[in-house]
Structure formats: structure tokens, C-alpha cells
Scaffold this motif. Structure first.
Motif, PDB file in Angstrom:
ATOM      1  N   ALA A   1     -33.856 -45.422 -15.027  1.00  0.00           N
ATOM      2  CA  ALA A   1     -34.296 -45.493 -13.632  1.00  0.00           C
ATOM      3  C   ALA A   1     -33.161 -45.087 -12.692  1.00  0.00           C
ATOM      4  CB  ALA A   1     -34.777 -46.901 -13.305  1.00  0.00           C
ATOM      5  N   LEU A   2     -31.926 -45.505 -13.011  1.00  0.00           N
ATOM      6  CA  LEU A   2     -30.788 -45.113 -12.192  1.00  0.00           C
ATOM      7  C   LEU A   2     -30.567 -43.601 -12.251  1.00  0.00           C
ATOM      8  CD1 LEU A   2     -28.233 -47.928 -13.137  1.00  0.00           C
ATOM      9  CD2 LEU A   2     -29.604 -47.763 -11.057  1.00  0.00           C
ATOM     10  N   ASP A   3     -30.856 -43.001 -13.405  1.00  0.00           N
ATOM     11  CA  ASP A   3     -30.631 -41.567 -13.577  1.00  0.00           C
ATOM     12  C   ASP A   3     -31.619 -40.723 -12.787  1.00  0.00           C
ATOM     13  OD1 ASP A   3     -28.504 -42.020 -15.245  1.00  0.00           O
ATOM     14  OD2 ASP A   3     -29.665 -41.858 -17.094  1.00  0.00           O
ATOM     15  N   VAL A   4     -32.681 -41.323 -12.265  1.00  0.00           N
ATOM     16  CA  VAL A   4     -33.643 -40.562 -11.454  1.00  0.00           C
ATOM     17  C   VAL A   4     -32.976 -40.013 -10.203  1.00  0.00           C
ATOM     18  CG1 VAL A   4     -35.737 -40.769 -10.062  1.00  0.00           C
ATOM     19  CG2 VAL A   4     -35.644 -41.794 -12.339  1.00  0.00           C
ATOM     20  N   SER A   5     -32.041 -40.758  -9.633  1.00  0.00           N
ATOM     21  CA  SER A   5     -31.328 -40.306  -8.433  1.00  0.00           C
ATOM     22  C   SER A   5     -30.236 -39.319  -8.820  1.00  0.00           C
ATOM     23  CB  SER A   5     -30.703 -41.493  -7.701  1.00  0.00           C
ATOM     24  OG  SER A   5     -29.828 -41.045  -6.677  1.00  0.00           O
ATOM     25  N   PRO A   6     -30.203 -38.139  -8.208  1.00  0.00           N
ATOM     26  CA  PRO A   6     -29.123 -37.182  -8.539  1.00  0.00           C
ATOM     27  C   PRO A   6     -27.746 -37.708  -8.187  1.00  0.00           C
ATOM     28  CG  PRO A   6     -30.392 -36.432  -6.629  1.00  0.00           C
ATOM     29  CD  PRO A   6     -31.137 -37.587  -7.206  1.00  0.00           C
ATOM     30  N   PHE A   7     -27.658 -38.628  -7.229  1.00  0.00           N
ATOM     31  CA  PHE A   7     -26.355 -39.157  -6.826  1.00  0.00           C
ATOM     32  C   PHE A   7     -25.760 -40.079  -7.886  1.00  0.00           C
ATOM     33  CE2 PHE A   7     -28.373 -37.836  -2.922  1.00  0.00           C
ATOM     34  CZ  PHE A   7     -27.336 -37.222  -2.244  1.00  0.00           C
ATOM     35  N   THR A   8     -26.588 -40.562  -8.820  1.00  0.00           N
ATOM     36  CA  THR A   8     -26.065 -41.358  -9.929  1.00  0.00           C
ATOM     37  C   THR A   8     -25.135 -40.527 -10.803  1.00  0.00           C
ATOM     38  OG1 THR A   8     -28.081 -42.701  -9.957  1.00  0.00           O
ATOM     39  CG2 THR A   8     -26.712 -42.759 -11.930  1.00  0.00           C
ATOM     40  N   HIS A   9     -25.369 -39.211 -10.858  1.00  0.00           N
ATOM     41  CA  HIS A   9     -24.627 -38.339 -11.762  1.00  0.00           C
ATOM     42  C   HIS A   9     -23.364 -37.765 -11.120  1.00  0.00           C
ATOM     43  CE1 HIS A   9     -28.135 -38.484 -14.411  1.00  0.00           C
ATOM     44  NE2 HIS A   9     -28.866 -38.306 -13.323  1.00  0.00           N
ATOM     45  N   VAL A  10     -23.136 -38.037  -9.846  1.00  0.00           N
ATOM     46  CA  VAL A  10     -21.937 -37.521  -9.178  1.00  0.00           C
ATOM     47  C   VAL A  10     -20.722 -38.325  -9.647  1.00  0.00           C
ATOM     48  CG1 VAL A  10     -20.787 -37.175  -6.955  1.00  0.00           C
ATOM     49  CG2 VAL A  10     -23.248 -36.772  -7.169  1.00  0.00           C
ATOM     50  N   PRO A  11     -19.653 -37.660 -10.092  1.00  0.00           N
ATOM     51  CA  PRO A  11     -18.453 -38.401 -10.522  1.00  0.00           C
ATOM     52  C   PRO A  11     -17.891 -39.245  -9.384  1.00  0.00           C
ATOM     53  CG  PRO A  11     -18.330 -36.094 -11.162  1.00  0.00           C
ATOM     54  CD  PRO A  11     -19.497 -36.218 -10.239  1.00  0.00           C
ATOM     55  N   LYS A  12     -17.462 -40.445  -9.730  1.00  0.00           N
ATOM     56  CA  LYS A  12     -16.931 -41.371  -8.729  1.00  0.00           C
ATOM     57  C   LYS A  12     -15.482 -41.029  -8.395  1.00  0.00           C
ATOM     58  CE  LYS A  12     -20.614 -44.019  -8.530  1.00  0.00           C
ATOM     59  NZ  LYS A  12     -21.493 -43.200  -9.402  1.00  0.00           N
ATOM     60  N   TYR A  13     -15.166 -41.065  -7.128  1.00  0.00           N
ATOM     61  CA  TYR A  13     -13.789 -40.880  -6.682  1.00  0.00           C
ATOM     62  C   TYR A  13     -12.914 -42.003  -7.242  1.00  0.00           C
ATOM     63  CZ  TYR A  13      -9.810 -40.901  -3.468  1.00  0.00           C
ATOM     64  OH  TYR A  13      -8.533 -40.905  -2.948  1.00  0.00           O
ATOM     65  N   PRO A  14     -11.696 -41.734  -7.741  1.00  0.00           N
ATOM     66  CA  PRO A  14     -10.990 -40.442  -7.760  1.00  0.00           C
ATOM     67  C   PRO A  14     -11.144 -39.668  -9.066  1.00  0.00           C
ATOM     68  CG  PRO A  14      -9.454 -42.189  -8.286  1.00  0.00           C
ATOM     69  CD  PRO A  14     -10.799 -42.862  -8.104  1.00  0.00           C
ATOM     70  N   ASP A  15     -11.970 -40.167  -9.998  1.00  0.00           N
ATOM     71  CA  ASP A  15     -12.134 -39.514 -11.303  1.00  0.00           C
ATOM     72  C   ASP A  15     -13.200 -38.433 -11.216  1.00  0.00           C
ATOM     73  OD1 ASP A  15     -10.242 -41.300 -12.400  1.00  0.00           O
ATOM     74  OD2 ASP A  15     -11.818 -42.816 -12.641  1.00  0.00           O
ATOM     75  N   ILE A  16     -12.858 -37.321 -10.590  1.00  0.00           N
ATOM     76  CA  ILE A  16     -13.808 -36.244 -10.354  1.00  0.00           C
ATOM     77  C   ILE A  16     -13.658 -35.183 -11.456  1.00  0.00           C
ATOM     78  CG2 ILE A  16     -14.508 -34.422  -8.762  1.00  0.00           C
ATOM     79  CD1 ILE A  16     -13.490 -36.180  -6.487  1.00  0.00           C
ATOM     80  N   VAL A  17     -14.768 -34.910 -12.132  1.00  0.00           N
ATOM     81  CA  VAL A  17     -14.787 -33.877 -13.171  1.00  0.00           C
ATOM     82  C   VAL A  17     -15.854 -32.856 -12.819  1.00  0.00           C
ATOM     83  CG1 VAL A  17     -13.909 -35.371 -14.996  1.00  0.00           C
ATOM     84  CG2 VAL A  17     -16.366 -35.299 -14.555  1.00  0.00           C
ATOM     85  N   ALA A  18     -15.707 -31.653 -13.369  1.00  0.00           N
ATOM     86  CA  ALA A  18     -16.565 -30.539 -12.955  1.00  0.00           C
ATOM     87  C   ALA A  18     -17.910 -30.520 -13.664  1.00  0.00           C
ATOM     88  CB  ALA A  18     -15.831 -29.222 -13.191  1.00  0.00           C
ATOM     89  N   GLY A  19     -18.003 -31.074 -14.874  1.00  0.00           N
ATOM     90  CA  GLY A  19     -19.219 -30.943 -15.668  1.00  0.00           C
ATOM     91  C   GLY A  19     -20.489 -31.375 -14.967  1.00  0.00           C
ATOM     92  N   PRO A  20     -20.585 -32.631 -14.521  1.00  0.00           N
ATOM     93  CA  PRO A  20     -21.815 -33.076 -13.839  1.00  0.00           C
ATOM     94  C   PRO A  20     -22.138 -32.267 -12.587  1.00  0.00           C
ATOM     95  CG  PRO A  20     -20.440 -34.946 -14.459  1.00  0.00           C
ATOM     96  CD  PRO A  20     -19.623 -33.723 -14.685  1.00  0.00           C
ATOM     97  N   LEU A  21     -21.096 -31.831 -11.869  1.00  0.00           N
ATOM     98  CA  LEU A  21     -21.326 -31.056 -10.650  1.00  0.00           C
ATOM     99  C   LEU A  21     -21.949 -29.695 -10.980  1.00  0.00           C
ATOM    100  CD1 LEU A  21     -18.009 -31.831  -8.734  1.00  0.00           C
ATOM    101  CD2 LEU A  21     -20.206 -33.002  -8.586  1.00  0.00           C
ATOM    102  N   LEU A  22     -21.504 -29.097 -12.075  1.00  0.00           N
ATOM    103  CA  LEU A  22     -22.075 -27.812 -12.475  1.00  0.00           C
ATOM    104  C   LEU A  22     -23.532 -27.972 -12.894  1.00  0.00           C
ATOM    105  CD1 LEU A  22     -19.079 -26.315 -14.495  1.00  0.00           C
ATOM    106  CD2 LEU A  22     -19.834 -25.699 -12.186  1.00  0.00           C
ATOM    107  N   TRP A  23     -23.843 -29.042 -13.619  1.00  0.00           N
ATOM    108  CA  TRP A  23     -25.223 -29.284 -14.020  1.00  0.00           C
ATOM    109  C   TRP A  23     -26.125 -29.529 -12.816  1.00  0.00           C
ATOM    110  CZ3 TRP A  23     -27.552 -27.990 -18.221  1.00  0.00           C
ATOM    111  CH2 TRP A  23     -26.859 -27.905 -19.430  1.00  0.00           C
ATOM    112  N   LEU A  24     -25.644 -30.341 -11.866  1.00  0.00           N
ATOM    113  CA  LEU A  24     -26.432 -30.595 -10.658  1.00  0.00           C
ATOM    114  C   LEU A  24     -26.651 -29.311  -9.870  1.00  0.00           C
ATOM    115  CD1 LEU A  24     -24.784 -33.940  -9.459  1.00  0.00           C
ATOM    116  CD2 LEU A  24     -27.149 -33.657 -10.206  1.00  0.00           C
TER     117      LEU A  24
END
Length: 527
Positions: free
Chosen positions: A482-505
Motif C-alpha cells: 500500500a505504501l508503494d502505491v505512492s511514487p513518493f515512497t520510492h524517492v531516496p531519503k535525504y541525505p542517502d540519495i541514489v540514482a536508481g529509483p529516480l531513473l525508474w520513476l
């Protein structure tokens, strides 16, 4: 007032899906929040620790308000959900009233209906009855749910009626703004802007501390719900203030509506340039969208400034509370708490920005239903070019409003710590990293516009669902799917930002946008 009851029935029929969704959402979230808080803070020790930290932290105060009574479950519910309940019911009220007043005039249906035996006040009265009645129904159901959870009845009624009071105030606010402009978008923008101002006044007053301007809270209808102090003092007399404001605003609106022409507003429509300079679809889109882009950029910059100004208090909270300090040391110290605060704030800003992106996309639908798209597309303007001219304000404009929010966060926080050069790029990155998720929401809106234009209103349900799931999902202990339904759930949390989820989104957003473009190219224009 002749014909009011018939118009009430018509409004209820037209909102037969929208209103039950709002009612279910606000009542169910009240129940879920109560259940979750009962499980998480089931002991007096855990509540005492929360009470000591919440009221000593300017960040908590700015976001949620003061925790007046930490010793009871009802006090925790009023603190954790009260401000958000007020925000959501205000949005519900202003959308309902504008839809059944100014939007009807703009579409020409008010003039058509008024040619029958219908009083001049009937349209306004019907909208006020529907929006105000829904607000009261939500408040009553919230109170009954809390009583069903064995909470004190007086506190439950204080909480329910305080939530309903915000709905009544914004029923009056939107009834008045509907008299000001000829355009329903402008009416909603004025009411929404007022909602933003009173939220910021409440946040500033709550975060000011004992030596600051706490009186600012009294200028905010959401602040009045806090002053009721549900499950604490239960000061019912405070509810007389929003009731009086509701009566004054509705009375003023009723006075104005009989002293203006149908379809016109008190504010005259600004004329275009004497010599037309709009030679491209993008030039037209810029003229239509620039006011919204500028307004959102300024608003999110102010939000960034406010949250940036209280970030340093998160670290100070650890020094003021030795018990909390021992716990925080185990998760990385005060710096980790500050990072967690910024992660939450930038996620909230990303969610807010998605409202702008959807608004920019849905301008296409309003142009189509207002019969302005058809003559434009009868010229050599291509469908792809017309859609792209507005979609660019969702894609690039979203980056601009998020950049302004990050600018506000970084400047103020950098000045506080004496290192603007380091803080500013970090906050800009933390804000812009939310952009791919916001693009996904905009992509859904464009898909609905291109393939299912009659359901474009569902775009706002997508925004609301993302807000609820992201902000309240963990507290409501929702399953991971249910949490994964929101696209914002998949955004990496600051400060641990990685490119993978952003590319998929981003890839998902591209697919959705392409589907929306292709769908509009193949379908007929609708009326």
C-alpha cells in the motif's frame, strides 16, 4: 431562495462520488490514527517522552502545533491529526463551493437554470448547504468514531466540531472568492492562497515560543482548532469565532451576488495587450500559466524559509533533553535528526508541488471544455504541439517551484549554521530529487486527459492518495504494497540519495506522458 432544495439535490447528485470519498477519507483516517497512536504510545512513559520532546521542538510545533495533553490518547490524536484534518476539510469545502457556484456560471449553466423559477440566492445557498452540511457531517462522524474508541465524549465532540468549523469557514471563504473573479481557477487560487497564508500564520505562531508572537495563531482558522484544546480544556466557546466568520462571509457573498451580473465578478478581467504578440502555442500557454507558476514559486520559497528557520531547533532539542539525547546518539546524533527533519520536509514539499503539476496539466482540459481548444486546433497548430506547450509547465515548471523551495531551505539554514555554500546545494538537491515522483503524478493526469477525459478529476484523487499514504501511511501501519502505491515512497531519503529509483520513476513518467500524448492525438474533442 426559490428552488434551493432542487439545486441541493442536483449538487448532491453531481458530487455523489466526490463527497462520499472525502467523508470516508477524513473519518477513516481519524479512526486509523487513533488506533495507531494507541499501539505506538500505549504507556505513560512513551507519552511523557513524546510530550517532553514535541513541545520543546520548534519543528514539531510548526508542523503539528502544540501537544496540550500528552497523558491521554485523545490529546495525542488532536495533536497528530488535528492540523491535517483542518487542511483537508478546508480543501474539500472550497472545491465543492467553487464547483457549484463560479464554475457553473463560467460554463453558462447558472444563466440557463436561472431562466426558470429559481431565486437569485438559490445557487449560492445550495452550494453553502452542501459544503457546510458535509463539513458538519464529517465532524459528527469523527466525534462518534472517537467515542466508539472509548475516548471522552466532551473531547470527541470538541475535536469533531473544531474540524467542522474549519470546513464552515472555508465554505464562507470560497463563497466570497467565487464573487470576485469570472474564472473558477482564479476563485480556487484565491481561496487556496488564503488557506496557505493562514497555515503559515499558525505555523509561525506555534513555533514562536513563549517569547515570540504566539498571538499569530489567533488569526488562523486552523489555529482556532488548536485553541479549542480538545481532550484538554475543551474550550467550546472558541467555536463561536469560526461560526461568526462563516455567517459574515456568507452574508457578504449573498449581498454581492444580487448586485453583479451573472457570469461577471467584482474584479474586472485584465485586458490583453493592444497589439497581439502571441504567435505560438507556447506563447499562449505562457500567458495562461505564468501567474500560477510565479505564485507557486513564491509560495514554496516561503515554505522553505519557514521550515529552514526551525531546522536548527531539531538539534537543539537533543541538548535540552538528555533522555532523548541518549536515544538519538544510538542513531547517529543530532545531525542525524536534522537530516531526518529535512528528509521529511523535502518529501512534504514534493507532495505539495505535485498539486501544481496536476493543475498545469489539467489546464488542457479546462481549455477544451471551454471551447477554446477547438478553434486553436483548427489552425496549423498540431495536437502534439498544443499539449506539449502546457505539459512543459508541469515538467520544467515543477523543477522551478521545487528549486525555489530548496533555495528557501538552503539560504535560511545556511545562514543559521554559517555555511550557505554547503547548505544551499544540498537543499536544492534534496528538493529537486522529489521531481521524478511529481512527474509520475503529472503523467497520470495526462493519461486521464488523453485517454479518459471525463475522468480527469480522478487526478486530484491521485494527489490526495499520495499525500495520505506518504504522510500518514507509516503511522497507520499500512502494508508495504500500500505504501508503494505512492511514487513518493520510492524517492531516496535525504541525505542517502541514489540514482536508481529516480531513473525508474523518470522512466514511468515518460511512459505515462507518451500514453497521454498518443491518446489525445487519436480521440475526438469533447464538450
Amino acid at each position: 431562495m426559490i428552488g434551493t432544495l432542487h439545486l441541493v439535490r442536483l449538487a448532491l447528485r453531481r458530487s455523489r462520488i466526490l463527497l462520499p470519498v472525502w467523508i470516508f477519507f477524513l473519518v477513516f483516517t481519524t479512526l486509523s490514527t487513533t488506533t495507531a497512536l494507541e499501539e505506538v504510545y500505549g504507556t505513560q512513559q512513551s507519552r511523557a517522552l513524546l510530550g517532553a520532546t514535541a513541545n520543546a521542538n520548534s519543528a514539531f510545533l510548526a508542523m503539528l502545533g502544540p501537544l496540550h495533553d500528552w497523558s491521554t490518547l485523545g490529546g495525542l490524536v488532536a495533536w497528530r491529526w488535528g492540523v491535517f484534518a483542518g487542511l483537508f476539510i478546508a480543501i474539500m469545502a472550497l472545491l465543492v463551493v467553487t464547483r457549484h457556484t463560479r464554475a457553473e456560471e463560467e460554463a453558462g449553466r447558472t444563466e440557463l437554470v436561472s431562466a426558470a423559477v429559481v431565486g437569485r440566492h438559490a445557487h449560492l445557498a445550495a452550494a453553502v448547504i452542501v459544503a457546510g452540511g458535509t463539513s458538519l457531517l464529517i465532524g459528527v462522524l469523527q466525534a462518534l468514531v472517537l467515542i466508539g474508541k472509548d475516548l471522552p465524549a466532551d473531547g470527541a465532540w470538541a475535536f469533531g466540531l473544531s474540524t467542522a468549523s474549519v470546513g464552515l469557514v472555508f465554505t464562507g471563504v470560497s463563497a466570497f472568492t467565487a464573487q470576485l473573479s469570472e474564472n473558477s481557477r482564479v476563485s480556487n487560487a484565491l481561496a487556496g492562497g488564503f488557506l496557505g497564508v493562514i497555515y503559515l500564520l499558525r505555523a509561525a505562531g506555534d513555533a514562536a515560543g513563549e517569547s515570540g508572537p504566539q498571538w499569530l495563531t489567533w488569526f488562523s482558522p486552523i489555529g482556532w482548532t488548536e485553541q479549542v484544546r480538545s481532550f484538554g480544556d475543551n474550550r467550546f466557546w472558541v467555536l463561536l469565532i469560526p461560526l461568526a466568520v462563516f455567517v459574515v462571509l456568507v452574508g457578504t457573498s449573498a449581498y454581492v451576488v444580487t448586485r453583479r451580473d451573472v457570469g461577471l465578478g467584482l474584479l474586472p478581467t485584465r485586458l490583453g495587450p493592444a497589439h497581439g504578440k502571441i504567435g505560438t502555442p507556447f506563447g499562449l500557454a505562457w500567458r495562461l500559466q505564468k501567474g500560477s507558476l510565479i505564485g507557486w514559486s513564491v509560495a514554496l520559497f516561503v515554505v522553505g524559509v519557514i521550515y529552514g528557520s526551525v531546522a536548527q531547533a531539531v538539534g537543539q532539542m537533543v541538548e535540552d533533553n538528555p533522555t532523548l539525547g541518549q536515544i538519538v546518539q544510538q542513531i547517529g546524533g543530532a545531525d542525524a535528526m536534522v537530516d531526518a527533519f529535512f528528509a521529511t520536509v523535502t518529501q512534504l514539499i514534493g507532495l505539495i508541488s505535485s498539486i501544481y503539476l496536476v493543475q498545469a496539466v489539467l489546464r488542457l482540459r479546462s481549455e477544451e471544455t471551454s471551447f477554446r481548444a477547438e478553434p486553436l486546433l483548427a489552425t496549423p497548430v498540431s495536437r502534439w504541439g498544443w499539449v506539449a506547450s502546457h505539459a512543459v509547465f508541469a515538467l520544467v515548471g515543477g523543477a522551478i517551484v521545487l528549486a525555489f523551495a530548496g533555495l528557501g531551505l538552503g539560504l535560511v539554514h545556511g545562514l543559521q549554521i554559517g555555511d550557505v555554500g554547503t547548505a544551499l546545494p544540498k537543499m536544492l538537491g534534496a528538493a529537486l530529487v522529489q521531481l521524478p515522483a511529481a512527474w509520475v503524478v503529472a503523467g497520470v493526469a495526462l493519461v486521464l486527459f488523453g485517454l479518459f477525459p471525463q475522468f480527469t478529476g480522478v487526478s486530484w484523487a491521485v494527489v490526495s492518495a499520495s499525500l495520505v499514504i506518504t504522510l500518514l501511511g507509516p503511522a497507520l501501519q499500512l502494508d508495504q504494497w500500500a505504501l508503494d502505491v505512492s511514487p513518493f515512497t520510492h524517492v531516496p531519503k535525504y541525505p542517502d540519495i541514489v540514482a536508481g529509483p529516480l531513473l525508474w520513476l523518470s522512466a514511468v513518467a515518460v511512459v505515462l506522458l507518451a500514453a497521454g500524448f498518443a491518446g489525445f492525438r487519436r480521440r475526438d474533442l469533447t464538450t
